[in-house]
Design an enzyme around this catalytic site. Structure first.
Site, PDB file in Angstrom:
ATOM      1  N   HIS A  62      86.013  31.983  60.151  1.00  0.00           N
ATOM      2  CA  HIS A  62      85.610  32.189  58.757  1.00  0.00           C
ATOM      3  C   HIS A  62      85.176  33.655  58.622  1.00  0.00           C
ATOM      4  CE1 HIS A  62      81.512  32.044  60.249  1.00  0.00           C
ATOM      5  NE2 HIS A  62      81.754  30.859  60.784  1.00  0.00           N
ATOM      6  N   HIS A  65      83.011  35.281  61.355  1.00  0.00           N
ATOM      7  CA  HIS A  65      83.722  35.738  62.558  1.00  0.00           C
ATOM      8  C   HIS A  65      84.465  37.054  62.263  1.00  0.00           C
ATOM      9  CE1 HIS A  65      83.749  31.221  63.361  1.00  0.00           C
ATOM     10  NE2 HIS A  65      83.212  31.695  64.469  1.00  0.00           N
ATOM     11  N   GLN A  89      78.603  22.786  75.967  1.00  0.00           N
ATOM     12  CA  GLN A  89      77.467  23.231  75.152  1.00  0.00           C
ATOM     13  C   GLN A  89      77.165  22.257  74.015  1.00  0.00           C
ATOM     14  OE1 GLN A  89      79.404  27.042  73.837  1.00  0.00           O
ATOM     15  NE2 GLN A  89      78.451  26.528  71.874  1.00  0.00           N
TER      16      GLN A  89
HETATM   17  P1  AMP Z   1      81.177  30.221  67.078  1.00  0.00           P
HETATM   18  O1  AMP Z   1      82.652  30.193  66.862  1.00  0.00           O
HETATM   19  O2  AMP Z   1      80.411  29.377  66.115  1.00  0.00           O
HETATM   20  O3  AMP Z   1      80.800  29.996  68.517  1.00  0.00           O
HETATM   21  O4  AMP Z   1      80.695  31.703  66.751  1.00  0.00           O
HETATM   22  C1  AMP Z   1      81.265  32.805  67.389  1.00  0.00           C
HETATM   23  C2  AMP Z   1      80.448  34.019  67.067  1.00  0.00           C
HETATM   24  O5  AMP Z   1      80.428  34.239  65.666  1.00  0.00           O
HETATM   25  C3  AMP Z   1      78.981  33.890  67.519  1.00  0.00           C
HETATM   26  O6  AMP Z   1      78.580  35.127  68.077  1.00  0.00           O
HETATM   27  C4  AMP Z   1      78.272  33.605  66.217  1.00  0.00           C
HETATM   28  O7  AMP Z   1      76.920  34.030  66.223  1.00  0.00           O
HETATM   29  C5  AMP Z   1      79.092  34.433  65.250  1.00  0.00           C
HETATM   30  N1  AMP Z   1      78.911  33.956  63.876  1.00  0.00           N
HETATM   31  C6  AMP Z   1      79.108  32.713  63.407  1.00  0.00           C
HETATM   32  N2  AMP Z   1      78.776  32.647  62.092  1.00  0.00           N
HETATM   33  C7  AMP Z   1      78.341  33.876  61.749  1.00  0.00           C
HETATM   34  C8  AMP Z   1      77.842  34.454  60.547  1.00  0.00           C
HETATM   35  N3  AMP Z   1      77.710  33.760  59.421  1.00  0.00           N
HETATM   36  N4  AMP Z   1      77.496  35.766  60.566  1.00  0.00           N
HETATM   37  C9  AMP Z   1      77.603  36.508  61.693  1.00  0.00           C
HETATM   38  N5  AMP Z   1      78.070  36.015  62.858  1.00  0.00           N
HETATM   39  C10 AMP Z   1      78.428  34.724  62.893  1.00  0.00           C
END
Ligand code: AMP
Length: 311
Positions: A62, A65, A89
């Site tokens: 989204h 990312h 996790q």
């Molecule tokens: P995930 O796919 O949820 O494991 O997230 C991958 C990376 O994207 C992680 O470092 C999250 O902290 C970052 N991330 C997810 N949502 C956001 C957001 N709204 N703003 C900034 N970084 C994000």
């Protein structure tokens, strides 16, 4: 494999998959599944003196990312993203099963973002044997998320440590939305002496303030309407936190305001030290505090945070 228009897939002899948008001459994104192929490919670029920026994700990409990917792209020669839904996790199997996996859409978004390499390992590639590593982060992984999701950060640390060793990037990018995760990873890199610089990227939000998350798609229209209250409360807390006698009073107020909406159920609301993540008892104890919350909207668990001081 189902092909999506208007991209062309070209399988290579080595099992990599090149994706090229129609009419976009000369730019390919490689999808690599094997660690050995990944290392070979990255070594070639390293020999050419290129810097590598890395964004690990679990997919269902989204704009949050994209903000990490855009920052990484601007600061490095080569942009590498990984997608791996890390089973170790998750605390509940149902949550793991429900995790969205829109791979073709993710590949299209990565290509549009100018990603050079998508690392897409299978579980056998990440965990050829049962992972048994145990990390000691002291209390950093025991508070807040650690209280409600035991073992979660150990699972995160295992996968991030392995990915950082495989990719060996110059810089790796993590979102401040998952603030505790960011601090655990900073600690991991410090403890293990990995040569990667961790870059924190500010939280990306919807127009109404809701922090972007793959989980938001699971909110009902009513829950989605209610969810921006979390940001409203965080922002108000930042604006007037010194008006509360102590952090406990602020936590009480924030919990009450969020709970006043029938669709929202706070799990924790904590004012903590930005480095140790320990609770702050008095405003004078520490100026560098951050308000962290976890809130249920139905069975969707949302987390968010706000620094109460200006950087
Ligand atoms: P995930 O796919 O949820 O494991 O997230 C991958 C990376 O994207 C992680 O470092 C999250 O902290 C970052 N991330 C997810 N949502 C956001 C957001 N709204 N703003 C900034 N970084 C994000």
């Amino acid at each position: 494999m189902v092909l999506f228009f208007p991209y062309r897939f070209t399988p290579s002899k080595k099992g990599c998959l090149f994706i090229r948008p129609k009419g976009c001459n000369g730019f390919y994104m490689k999808t690599i599944r094997k660690v050995s192929h990944l290392k070979e490919e990255l070594n070639r670029h390293r020999k050419d003196g290129k810097t590598i920026g890395f964004v690990p994700t679990m997919g269902a990409l989204h704009p949050g990312h994209m903000s990490l990917l855009g920052t990484a792209k601007a600061e490095n020669d080569l942009l590498v993203c990984s997608i791996f839904v890390n089973p170790i996790q998750f605390n509940e199997e149902g949550d793991l099963d429900a995790y969205p996996r829109p791979l073709e859409q993710d590949q299209r978004l990565l290509l549009e973002q100018g990603c050079h390499i998508l690392f897409l390992p299978g579980e056998g590639e990440m965990y050829p044997d049962k992972p048994r590593e145990r990390y000691d982060f002291g209390r950093l992984d025991k508070v807040m998320e650690g209280e409600y999701r035991p073992g979660h950060f150990n699972g995160v640390a295992i996968v991030v440590h392995r990915l950082l060793k495989m990719v060996a990037p110059h810089r790796a990018y993590f979102g401040e939305k998952d603030f505790q995760q960011l601090q655990v990873i900073n600690k991991l890199v410090e403890m293990t002496g990995l040569g990667t610089r961790i870059v924190a990227v500010p939280t990306s939000r919807e127009a109404d303030g809701l922090a972007r998350s793959s989980r938001n798609a699971r909110l009902t229209p009513e829950q989605r309407k209610a969810a921006p209250l979390i940001y409203k409360v965080l922002k108000e807390a930042k604006d007037r936190y010194l008006g509360f006698t102590n952090p406990k009073q602020l936590e009480k107020w924030a919990t009450e305001v969020i709970s006043s909406n029938v669709h929202l159920r706070p799990q924790y609301v904590r004012v903590v030290d930005i480095n140790s993540l320990e609770k702050i008892e008095q405003w004078t104890d520490n100026e560098r505090c951050i308000l962290c919350v976890a809130v249920f909207a139905g069975d969707v668990r949302l987390i968010d945070n706000m620094r109460l001081f200006n950087k």
